[in-house]
Design a protein around this motif. Structure first.
Motif, PDB file in Angstrom:
ATOM      1  N   LEU A 195       0.816  -1.205   0.000  1.00 48.28           N
ATOM      2  CA  LEU A 195       0.000   0.000   0.000  1.00 48.28           C
ATOM      3  C   LEU A 195       0.857   1.266   0.000  1.00 48.28           C
ATOM      4  CD1 LEU A 195      -2.804  -1.074   2.503  1.00 48.28           C
ATOM      5  CD2 LEU A 195      -2.771  -1.279   0.006  1.00 48.28           C
ATOM      6  N   GLY A 196       0.180   2.413  -0.207  1.00 50.06           N
ATOM      7  CA  GLY A 196       0.825   3.719  -0.152  1.00 50.06           C
ATOM      8  C   GLY A 196       1.175   4.248  -1.534  1.00 50.06           C
ATOM      9  N   HIS A 197       0.835   5.526  -1.778  1.00 47.49           N
ATOM     10  CA  HIS A 197       1.153   6.094  -3.095  1.00 47.49           C
ATOM     11  C   HIS A 197       1.289   7.624  -3.089  1.00 47.49           C
ATOM     12  CE1 HIS A 197      -3.222   6.020  -2.702  1.00 47.49           C
ATOM     13  NE2 HIS A 197      -3.241   7.098  -3.472  1.00 47.49           N
ATOM     14  N   GLU A 198       0.861   8.321  -2.028  1.00 47.88           N
ATOM     15  CA  GLU A 198       0.983   9.792  -1.976  1.00 47.88           C
ATOM     16  C   GLU A 198       2.315  10.137  -1.328  1.00 47.88           C
ATOM     17  OE1 GLU A 198      -3.524  11.623  -1.446  1.00 47.88           O
ATOM     18  OE2 GLU A 198      -2.243  11.388   0.285  1.00 47.88           O
ATOM     19  N   ALA A 199       3.398  10.085  -2.070  1.00 51.91           N
ATOM     20  CA  ALA A 199       4.707  10.044  -1.420  1.00 51.91           C
ATOM     21  C   ALA A 199       5.698  11.069  -1.949  1.00 51.91           C
ATOM     22  CB  ALA A 199       5.309   8.646  -1.557  1.00 51.91           C
ATOM     23  N   SER A 200       6.599  11.444  -1.037  1.00 56.85           N
ATOM     24  CA  SER A 200       7.799  12.197  -1.410  1.00 56.85           C
ATOM     25  C   SER A 200       9.007  11.383  -0.992  1.00 56.85           C
ATOM     26  CB  SER A 200       7.822  13.562  -0.723  1.00 56.85           C
ATOM     27  OG  SER A 200       8.008  13.405   0.686  1.00 56.85           O
ATOM     28  N   VAL A 253       8.464  14.022  -5.856  1.00 56.96           N
ATOM     29  CA  VAL A 253       7.119  13.578  -5.497  1.00 56.96           C
ATOM     30  C   VAL A 253       6.772  12.464  -6.472  1.00 56.96           C
ATOM     31  CG1 VAL A 253       4.681  14.203  -5.362  1.00 56.96           C
ATOM     32  CG2 VAL A 253       6.434  15.819  -4.582  1.00 56.96           C
ATOM     33  N   LEU A 254       6.294  11.346  -5.953  1.00 56.56           N
ATOM     34  CA  LEU A 254       5.954  10.218  -6.817  1.00 56.56           C
ATOM     35  C   LEU A 254       4.580  10.418  -7.440  1.00 56.56           C
ATOM     36  CD1 LEU A 254       7.290   7.200  -4.720  1.00 56.56           C
ATOM     37  CD2 LEU A 254       8.456   8.565  -6.456  1.00 56.56           C
ATOM     38  N   ASN A 255       4.434   9.945  -8.665  1.00 55.55           N
ATOM     39  CA  ASN A 255       3.168  10.085  -9.378  1.00 55.55           C
ATOM     40  C   ASN A 255       2.786   8.764 -10.030  1.00 55.55           C
ATOM     41  OD1 ASN A 255       3.592  10.062 -12.516  1.00 55.55           O
ATOM     42  ND2 ASN A 255       5.330  11.228 -11.706  1.00 55.55           N
ATOM     43  N   TRP A 256       1.504   8.620 -10.352  1.00 58.05           N
ATOM     44  CA  TRP A 256       1.074   7.414 -11.062  1.00 58.05           C
ATOM     45  C   TRP A 256       0.662   7.709 -12.496  1.00 58.05           C
ATOM     46  CZ3 TRP A 256      -4.399   7.698 -11.610  1.00 58.05           C
ATOM     47  CH2 TRP A 256      -5.073   8.452 -10.644  1.00 58.05           C
ATOM     48  N   ALA A 278       4.030  17.791   3.296  1.00 55.61           N
ATOM     49  CA  ALA A 278       3.012  18.604   2.634  1.00 55.61           C
ATOM     50  C   ALA A 278       2.981  18.344   1.129  1.00 55.61           C
ATOM     51  CB  ALA A 278       3.251  20.086   2.917  1.00 55.61           C
ATOM     52  N   VAL A 279       4.131  18.442   0.482  1.00 52.07           N
ATOM     53  CA  VAL A 279       4.132  18.340  -0.984  1.00 52.07           C
ATOM     54  C   VAL A 279       3.958  16.911  -1.466  1.00 52.07           C
ATOM     55  CG1 VAL A 279       5.474  20.448  -1.240  1.00 52.07           C
ATOM     56  CG2 VAL A 279       6.662  18.242  -1.164  1.00 52.07           C
ATOM     57  N   GLY A 280       4.241  15.925  -0.618  1.00 49.93           N
ATOM     58  CA  GLY A 280       3.988  14.549  -1.018  1.00 49.93           C
ATOM     59  C   GLY A 280       2.532  14.294  -1.332  1.00 49.93           C
ATOM     60  N   LEU A 281       1.625  15.065  -0.724  1.00 49.23           N
ATOM     61  CA  LEU A 281       0.195  14.871  -0.940  1.00 49.23           C
ATOM     62  C   LEU A 281      -0.233  15.270  -2.343  1.00 49.23           C
ATOM     63  CD1 LEU A 281      -1.229  16.080   2.495  1.00 49.23           C
ATOM     64  CD2 LEU A 281      -0.569  13.776   1.779  1.00 49.23           C
ATOM     65  N   GLY A 297       0.923  13.922  -4.747  1.00 44.51           N
ATOM     66  CA  GLY A 297       1.013  12.672  -5.481  1.00 44.51           C
ATOM     67  C   GLY A 297      -0.324  12.037  -5.791  1.00 44.51           C
ATOM     68  N   CYS A 298      -1.381  12.431  -5.071  1.00 43.20           N
ATOM     69  CA  CYS A 298      -2.703  11.873  -5.390  1.00 43.20           C
ATOM     70  C   CYS A 298      -3.823  12.845  -5.016  1.00 43.20           C
ATOM     71  CB  CYS A 298      -2.909  10.524  -4.706  1.00 43.20           C
ATOM     72  SG  CYS A 298      -4.436   9.689  -5.223  1.00 43.20           S
ATOM     73  N   GLY A 299      -4.285  12.811  -3.745  1.00 44.14           N
ATOM     74  CA  GLY A 299      -5.527  13.466  -3.369  1.00 44.14           C
ATOM     75  C   GLY A 299      -5.574  14.962  -3.613  1.00 44.14           C
ATOM     76  N   VAL A 300      -4.531  15.680  -3.225  1.00 42.06           N
ATOM     77  CA  VAL A 300      -4.545  17.135  -3.394  1.00 42.06           C
ATOM     78  C   VAL A 300      -4.523  17.502  -4.872  1.00 42.06           C
ATOM     79  CG1 VAL A 300      -3.254  19.257  -2.963  1.00 42.06           C
ATOM     80  CG2 VAL A 300      -3.576  17.609  -1.120  1.00 42.06           C
ATOM     81  N   MET A 301      -3.699  16.791  -5.640  1.00 42.20           N
ATOM     82  CA  MET A 301      -3.666  17.050  -7.086  1.00 42.20           C
ATOM     83  C   MET A 301      -4.997  16.694  -7.730  1.00 42.20           C
ATOM     84  SD  MET A 301      -1.678  18.128  -9.593  1.00 42.20           S
ATOM     85  CE  MET A 301      -3.124  18.968 -10.245  1.00 42.20           C
ATOM     86  N   ALA A 302      -5.610  15.604  -7.288  1.00 42.53           N
ATOM     87  CA  ALA A 302      -6.901  15.211  -7.851  1.00 42.53           C
ATOM     88  C   ALA A 302      -7.951  16.296  -7.640  1.00 42.53           C
ATOM     89  CB  ALA A 302      -7.365  13.899  -7.227  1.00 42.53           C
ATOM     90  N   GLY A 303      -7.967  16.891  -6.447  1.00 40.65           N
ATOM     91  CA  GLY A 303      -8.955  17.926  -6.160  1.00 40.65           C
ATOM     92  C   GLY A 303      -8.673  19.227  -6.876  1.00 40.65           C
ATOM     93  N   ILE A 304      -7.442  19.712  -6.772  1.00 43.67           N
ATOM     94  CA  ILE A 304      -7.091  20.961  -7.459  1.00 43.67           C
ATOM     95  C   ILE A 304      -7.318  20.822  -8.958  1.00 43.67           C
ATOM     96  CG2 ILE A 304      -5.170  22.491  -8.072  1.00 43.67           C
ATOM     97  CD1 ILE A 304      -4.051  22.051  -5.272  1.00 43.67           C
TER      98      ILE A 304
END
Length: 373
Positions: free
Chosen positions: A60-65, A85-88, A159-162, A164-171
């Motif tokens: 598990l885990g994917h919102e990472a720095s 920052v990791l991305n998918w 902060a910036v690791g986020l 990688g998924c949720g924050v970018m998805a919303g913005i």
């Protein structure tokens, strides 16, 4: 090959475990990343509950720095020591979407070719399925080099690791998919981490009004802090109909408005999708960014309503982002004090706290719990 600690889901619904895994040396097109932080996202819980697929065991885990530790022989985009920052969405540059210039819709994104495996016990050697091709609830992880996006190392990793998924998805749902901008209104239904990020994105873009809708007063309070101009308590006890309230607020701002120009649905349920559909102004845009389960169906809406209201019904996958373009820009805005990514970090925890973080997520007590390694 290295051995590191990691969080694994072995079976559907079973509590996660901390185990030792094997991380191969990077091959062509791959990178080993020392993980610094990783957010606890609803998608990880979906994996654990079997809501994505049944390819257990999951890493598990994917919102990472993290820091790039080693790269394969042909990698040139990143180098050991880079803060990433990791991305998918590691774009392939070869699929139809990429060749027509729509890299943010890449149909064949890259993951590492080698697999990480369990290192101990009777099932030693079993291949792991990394969440979203990343698997970052681990001290180190193996990814495709294109999944590493270099950003300014002055930024706070948690902060910036986020991004990688949720924050970018919303913005991205607000700015990229919904194309919200000055002179346009937006309503966001569901104010968890992704919904609040959509509100922050709308505020960056200068939208007005920015209407937050939720059944939880705590979430509405957070939404207000992140840029919502209006809030609607849609809980049964409030007696308020969110569609009526959204239309009323927009009509007070823009004469003749019959709803919001953009409505972001960040819950992923048929009933809230239907609310979003009818809360749009004529020719308005509905953006689905909440993740539904496979059994959910689009509500029974008369086709004449789909035709008669016009506009667009969209889904937003990863905020329609291009990590190489969007991550550095958003990190720069964070460092300038224009995007408060720190506000998304509710708590910092250890690897052993992931299961408890899932429980807090269920109760809506956090925007994001962030594992710090």
């Amino acid at each position: 090959m290295q051995q590191v600690r990691a969080v694994v889901a072995r079976a559907k619904g079973a509590p996660v475990e901390i185990v030792t895994i094997n991380v191969p040396d990077p091959g062509p097109g791959e990178a080993v990343v020392k993980v610094l932080t990783c957010g606890v996202c609803h998608t990880d819980l979906h994996y654990r509950e079997g809501g994505i697929n049944d390819e257990f065991p999951f890493l598990l885990g994917h919102e990472a720095s993290g820091i790039v530790e080693a790269v394969g022989p042909d990698v040139t985009g990143v180098a050991p020591g880079d803060f990433v920052v990791l991305n998918w969405r590691a774009v392939c540059a070869e699929c139809r979407a990429c060749k027509r210039g729509d890299l943010h819709y890449c149909f064949a994104t890259h993951n590492a070719q080698q697999r990480m495996t369990l290192a101990e016990g009777p099932d030693a050697g079993t291949e792991l399925s990394p969440a979203l091709g990343i698997g970052a609830f681990a001290e180190k992880t193996l990814v495709a080099a294109g999944q590493c996006t270099k950003v300014d190392p002055a930024a706070r990793p948690a902060a910036v690791g986020l991004l990688g998924c949720g924050v970018m998805a919303g913005i991205g749902a607000a700015i990229n998919t919904g194309a919200v901008t000055r002179g346009r209104s937006i309503a966001v239904i569901g104010c968890g981490g992704v919904g609040v990020a959509a509100i922050a994105g709308a505020a960056l873009a200068g939208a007005s009004p920015i209407i937050a809708v939720d059944i939880d007063a705590k979430k509405l309070k957070t939404a207000k802090k992140m840029g919502a101009t209006h809030t609607i308590d849609s809980s049964p006890l409030s007696g308020l109909d969110p569609v009526t309230e959204i239309k009323r607020i927009c009509a007070e701002t823009y004469e003749g408005a019959d709803g919001a120009d953009v409505v972001v649905e960040a819950v992923g349920r048929p009933e809230t999708w239907q609310q979003a559909f009818y809360a749009r102004d004529l020719a308005g845009t509905l953006v689905l960014v909440g993740v539904p389960t496979p059994d959910m169906k689009v509500p029974d809406i008369p086709l004449i309503d789909v035709f008669g209201r016009g506009g667009a019904l969209k889904s937003s996958w990863y905020g329609d982002c291009l990590p190489s373009r969007d991550f550095p820009m958003l990190v720069d805005l964070y460092l300038q004090g224009r995007l408060d990514l720190d506000a998304f970090v509710s708590e910092e925890i250890g690897l052993s706290d992931v299961e408890a973080a899932f429980e807090r997520m269920h109760h809506g007590d956090v925007l994001r719990s962030v594992v710090v390694l």
